[in-house]
Design an enzyme around this catalytic site. Structure first.
Site, PDB file in Angstrom:
ATOM      1  N   ASP A  70      82.548  90.493  49.333  1.00 51.65           N
ATOM      2  CA  ASP A  70      83.005  90.447  50.716  1.00 51.65           C
ATOM      3  C   ASP A  70      82.907  88.995  51.190  1.00 51.65           C
ATOM      4  OD1 ASP A  70      83.861  91.189  53.277  1.00 51.65           O
ATOM      5  OD2 ASP A  70      82.638  93.003  53.294  1.00 51.65           O
ATOM      6  N   GLU A  82      83.174  95.463  62.949  1.00 50.70           N
ATOM      7  CA  GLU A  82      81.936  95.224  62.205  1.00 50.70           C
ATOM      8  C   GLU A  82      80.701  95.232  63.119  1.00 50.70           C
ATOM      9  OE1 GLU A  82      82.215  92.597  58.785  1.00 50.70           O
ATOM     10  OE2 GLU A  82      84.372  92.412  59.087  1.00 50.70           O
TER      11      GLU A  82
END
Length: 628
Positions: free
Chosen positions: A308, A514
């Protein structure tokens, strides 16, 4: 000068031509050669510098043709909101990607780059793209075939901008709605998440019948490489805290969080992204047992594993505290491509040092490079590295908008409809004198789309991209003689004194992505609750909740006549009005449990303490009415 006999000249000429032909024929450049022999041939020609370059993915903001050429960079990405220009056209995107590609092809071996982007609910970074409902809404449709069509449309829109690789789908199983990424999850139920991996053949194409299990597949230049994410357990963290620790035994991990990966691999998913989160205290980016031993060796996944964004940095706390250790831990765990995305020279220097000093074995580098090249070969990038303008008309096409509108209709979940079957409010009549539309979310395209839309965190307002707000959709749908009055937050006196036939209140969460979306209280932001109280206390009302997850509604349910969960529907707000006014019926079913209070969380179907406000699978239905 002595004369060379003619036959000798002929022989020399023949030998010269054979030598030229042999020099020109390169095994890895021949598409007729078997995949593995092309990979083997190319890897055998590569220097360490070229191999490490392939393992690096950088953001477009630090990329250039010169950088690609100098460092042999294997991949570029657009992070959330990282665009060539504000409101950039498809042509602008294509020209940018092709310019970077020219740099890659000018290197000694001419290995093409792969350009990646988050396309998590349509091609969501791009102006004028179709924005589909977020995954939580698609889970409520219970329709894998619909999701597959959305995958195909998303692939066309990504390719319309010259991009062949998308970081989707998110196959997280969100077990706690306090998690800021819960809307990226199709369901709390792993079976629904498994079914929705049907988006992968939509994005990549149907895997051929005789394909070996685990080998990536992309069916030509109208399809894209997909990325199943985030491996593994990202939806199970304590209190839903993003990037946190998932505490669960191995059986629980494999039975709840892993099943979506089994299906993704069988369907030929090209890449898998590692999660920021930890499993029982071990960072996934450093978990050799799960990334290499299980994913690569047991499940026989043959695509590449990608980190990521700055994922290896976060192996340490604080991030980047010991970067050399992070590189070692991440690469040795089995990560093949590293999303750096800015400080790529530091990563390249660090990895080069570790390999030259035998801290990371050359076999690990070769495994990574073979996997990356396999995906590039399978995609046909060596044969067609450049994008042309032939698909630009696909971006935000009417056909895709109609598909998104259908997805909105099918994703709506009707939670309440009157006090009884005899006293239903929905569907609403189109012919009426005066309608009140209220709420902060009625006329706000950005709120309607949520996070991961144009910008990483999403936006407020109506000028971010093209689409239809729910207010506009209502006005488009009702009888032309009906008066539609819009007031964002009316007081009770205004509502009582205006003699409205009924009211439609549209409230909900503000956009987030997020960690910024992590919430321990899950309340509807002000003035939403006040709007509900003022309006529903004075007139018959339907409340439409725009949110990325179940939110606190229990205190208001008694005063609400009809309640609709519309999730984050995207650009095609007309789909909401289609169902509200009876052109289509409500069919959606909750893919998540709707709690009474946050004190109950986490609470999922099958739990011993299961006591929901609306249970998993709940959803009232209505019949279309074509006479109003």
């Amino acid at each position: 000068m002595a004369r060379i006999p003619i036959f000798l000249m002929g022989l020399l000429f023949l030998c010269f031509n054979i030598a030229i032909a042999e020099a020109q024929y390169i095994n890895y450049k021949d598409p007729k050669q078997p995949l593995n022999s092309r990979i083997k041939d190319l890897v055998s020609r590569m220097t360490l510098e070229e191999k490490i370059g392939q393992m690096v993915q950088i953001d477009r903001s630090v990329a250039s043709a010169e950088v690609m050429r100098k460092y042999f960079i294997g991949s570029i990405l657009s992070g959330g909101g990282s665009v060539p220009a504000q409101k950039a056209s498809a042509e602008t995107w294509i020209n940018m990607v092709n310019d970077f590609q020219k740099g890659s092809l000018s290197t000694r071996l001419g290995i093409p780059l792969i350009y990646g982007i988050d396309a998590v609910h349509g091609h969501n970074n791009v102006y004028k793209a179709t924005i589909f409902p977020h995954n939580i809404g698609l889970g409520a449709t219970r329709d894998p075939e619909l999701v597959k069509r959305i995958g195909a449309a998303t692939a066309l829109e990504a390719r319309a901008t010259g991009i062949p690789y998308v970081f989707a789908p998110c196959i997280a199983v969100c077990r706690d709605p306090r998690w800021g990424r819960c809307y990226e999850s199709y369901s709390e139920d792993p079976k629904i998440v498994q079914a929705m991996t049907e988006i992968i053949p939509g994005l990549q194409g149907e895997i051929p019948a005789n394909s070996r299990k685990g080998v990536p597949f992309v069916a030509g230049n109208k399809k894209v490489a997909a990325c199943a994410k985030h491996f593994v357990g990202d939806g199970g963290t304590t209190k839903g805290i993003n990037e946190n620790n998932t505490v669960i035994n191995r059986h629980g991990l494999l039975s709840i969080h892993m099943p979506g990966y089994y299906n993704s691999i069988i369907k030929g998913v090209a890449t898998i992204m590692v999660s920021y989160s930890s499993w029982n205290g071990v960072k996934m980016h450093a978990n050799h047992d799960l990334v290499t031993a299980f994913l690569k060796n047991t499940l026989r996944f043959r695509g590449f594993v990608i980190s990521d964004w700055e994922g290896i940095d976060r192996i340490t706390s604080p991030p980047h505290a010991n970067y050399s250790y992070s590189i070692q831990a991440g690469i040795n765990a089995g990560i093949d491509m590293v999303m750096v995305p800015y400080n790529y020279t530091e990563f390249i220097d660090g990895l080069t040092f570790l390999v030259k000093n035998k801290i990371i074995p050359m076999s690990r580098i070769d495994d990574a490079v073979k996997r990356i090249l396999r995906v590039k070969f399978v995609m046909g990038l060596f044969e067609e590295p450049f994008s042309d303008m032939s698909l630009v008309h696909q971006l935000g096409s009417q056909e895709h908008r109609e598909l998104a509108r259908e997805a909105v209709r099918r994703s709506l979940v009707l939670l309440k409809n009157g006090e009884s079957a005899e006293k239903r409010l929905l569907p609403l009549p189109k012919k009426t004198s005066k309608i009140l539309v209220a709420g902060s979310h009625a006329d706000n395209l950005g709120y309607q789309c949520g996070g991961w839309t144009i910008e990483w965190q999403g936006l407020s307002g109506n000028n971010l991209t093209e689409g239809t707000t729910i207010l506009t959709a209502i006005k488009n749908t009702v009888d032309p003689k009906a008066q539609v009055v819009y007031k964002a937050n009316p007081d009770a006196d205004f509502v009582k004194s205006n003699n409205f036939s009924y009211a439609i209140v549209i409230v909900g969460e503000h956009p987030y992505a997020e960690t910024f979306g992590d919430s321990l209280n899950l309340t509807i932001p002000d003035p939403g609750p006040t709007t509900i109280t003022n309006v529903c206390g004075a007139v018959k009302c339907v409340v439409i909740v725009i949110s990325g997850r179940p939110v606190v509604v229990q205190p208001y349910v008694a005063s609400i006549d009809a309640l609709v969960a519309a999730w984050l529907p995207g650009t095609e707000g007309q789909g909401v009005a289609d169902v509200l006014f009876g052109d289509y019926g409500f069919t959606g079913k909750l893919s998540r449990t709707w709690f009474k209070t946050v004190d109950q969380l986490p609470m999922n179907v099958g739990d011993a303490h299961y006591d929901p406000l609306f249970p998993f699978g709940f959803g009232l239905t209505t019949t279309p009415t074509h006479f109003n």
